[in-house]
Design an enzyme around this catalytic site. Structure first.
Site, PDB file in Angstrom:
ATOM      1  CG  HIS A 189      -4.205  -5.505  -1.502  1.00 17.61           C
ATOM      2  ND1 HIS A 189      -3.000  -6.175  -1.470  1.00 17.61           N
ATOM      3  CD2 HIS A 189      -3.913  -4.208  -1.718  1.00 17.61           C
ATOM      4  CE1 HIS A 189      -2.023  -5.311  -1.689  1.00 17.61           C
ATOM      5  NE2 HIS A 189      -2.542  -4.106  -1.840  1.00 17.61           N
ATOM      6  CD  GLN A 214      -1.553   5.849   0.268  1.00 20.21           C
ATOM      7  OE1 GLN A 214      -0.534   5.813  -0.376  1.00 20.21           O
ATOM      8  NE2 GLN A 214      -2.360   4.793   0.368  1.00 20.21           N
ATOM      9  CB  SER A 243       3.736  -4.738   3.449  1.00 22.62           C
ATOM     10  OG  SER A 243       4.395  -3.997   2.447  1.00 22.62           O
TER      11      SER A 243
END
Length: 282
Positions: free
Chosen positions: A37, A155, A187
């Site tokens: 992230h 996605q 993840s």
């Protein structure tokens, strides 16, 4: 870093930034933050005046209730990570009612068939849930640029299609997969693996590297069989699917056509933990 838990307060803040001519980058998340992230925020910080994040575990994209229940949540730790990253200027932590004012249900989308490939075959309704929450967040945040990781490549392609079809004024950016030292794609689900399972799972990345080599010299059916053989020998692992697909249409291919870009996609269960990965084939 500013923390917003009110839709109205966040909207007012965004309006002030817009009035000042600020360029906004945005990376939505479901929390359980990690270095992957952070790589999104870092990419956003290079191209925008302000970087916004959001944390919301979206119920409608889970077609498995047990998976939703087990999804890791630690908002205090997430906020600490964001604060320490030095990239994020504001984080939005909405309530369900902020994103689903008419009740917790997904819209129905037509992504030109992209939603029926790979994950769509195994997770019915998943991309309707993704589309619903991403559309609402983009409308509320009004970013100039939005950033999504390539680990969830399908996605990413679907969100690009969503923006194109709805004519939303935002540019979508894919950010390269961030990997652990052994190659395992980072993840939030990795936290559910034991240290031994985490190390053993490097076989997923190692297999993709082999596929990239085989891509030049053998046929797709031969590659598919070799991948199946690898995971039949892995204790505690089950290969859900492996396929090589066109990066634009996401359709599986059985032959390499000149002028097309291809990517290998893989999903493996390590006991009950579902791990996904992919790799562009050179």
């Amino acid at each position: 870093m500013k923390i917003f838990k009110s839709k109205k307060t966040f909207h007012d803040y965004i309006e002030r930034q817009r009035e000042m001519g600020k360029k906004i980058g945005f990376a939505p998340t479901m929390g359980a933050l990690h270095q992957g992230h952070i790589s999104l925020y870092e990419a956003a910080s290079k191209e925008n005046d302000l970087v916004f994040s959001s944390i919301f575990v979206n119920p409608t994209q889970f077609n498995n209730a047990a998976d939703l229940e087990k999804y890791p949540r630690n908002i205090e730790n997430d906020l600490k990570i964001l604060e320490n990253s030095d990239y994020v200027d504001a984080v939005y932590i909405p309530e369900v009612s902020d994103l689903y004012p008419d009740g917790l249900k997904s819209k129905s989308y037509d992504f030109d068939g992209l939603e029926n490939e790979m994950e769509g075959k195994f997770r019915p309704g998943h991309f309707d849930g993704v589309g619903t929450v991403v559309e609402e967040l983009l409308l509320q945040v009004q970013p100039d640029n939005a950033y999504f990781g390539e680990k969830d490549f399908q996605q990413l392609v679907i969100i690009e299609k969503l923006v194109e079809k709805l004519k939303l004024p935002v540019k979508i950016h894919g950010v390269a997969i961030y990997r652990e030292k052994n190659g395992l794609a980072m993840s939030s689900r990795n936290e559910r693996l034991s240290a031994e399972q985490r190390e053993a799972s490097k076989i997923i990345y190692e297999t993709l590297l082999k596929v990239n080599d085989w891509f030049r010299i053998i046929t797709v059916p031969e590659i598919n069989q070799r991948v199946k053989d690898i995971f039949e020998d892995q204790r505690g692992m089950v290969l859900e699917y492996f396929e090589i697909s066109d990066e634009q249409t996401l359709k599986e291919t059985d032959f390499f056509y000149k002028g097309h870009n291809y990517r290998a996609f893989i999903v493996v269960f390590v006991n009950e933990v579902r791990l996904i990965d992919n790799m562009h084939l050179e």
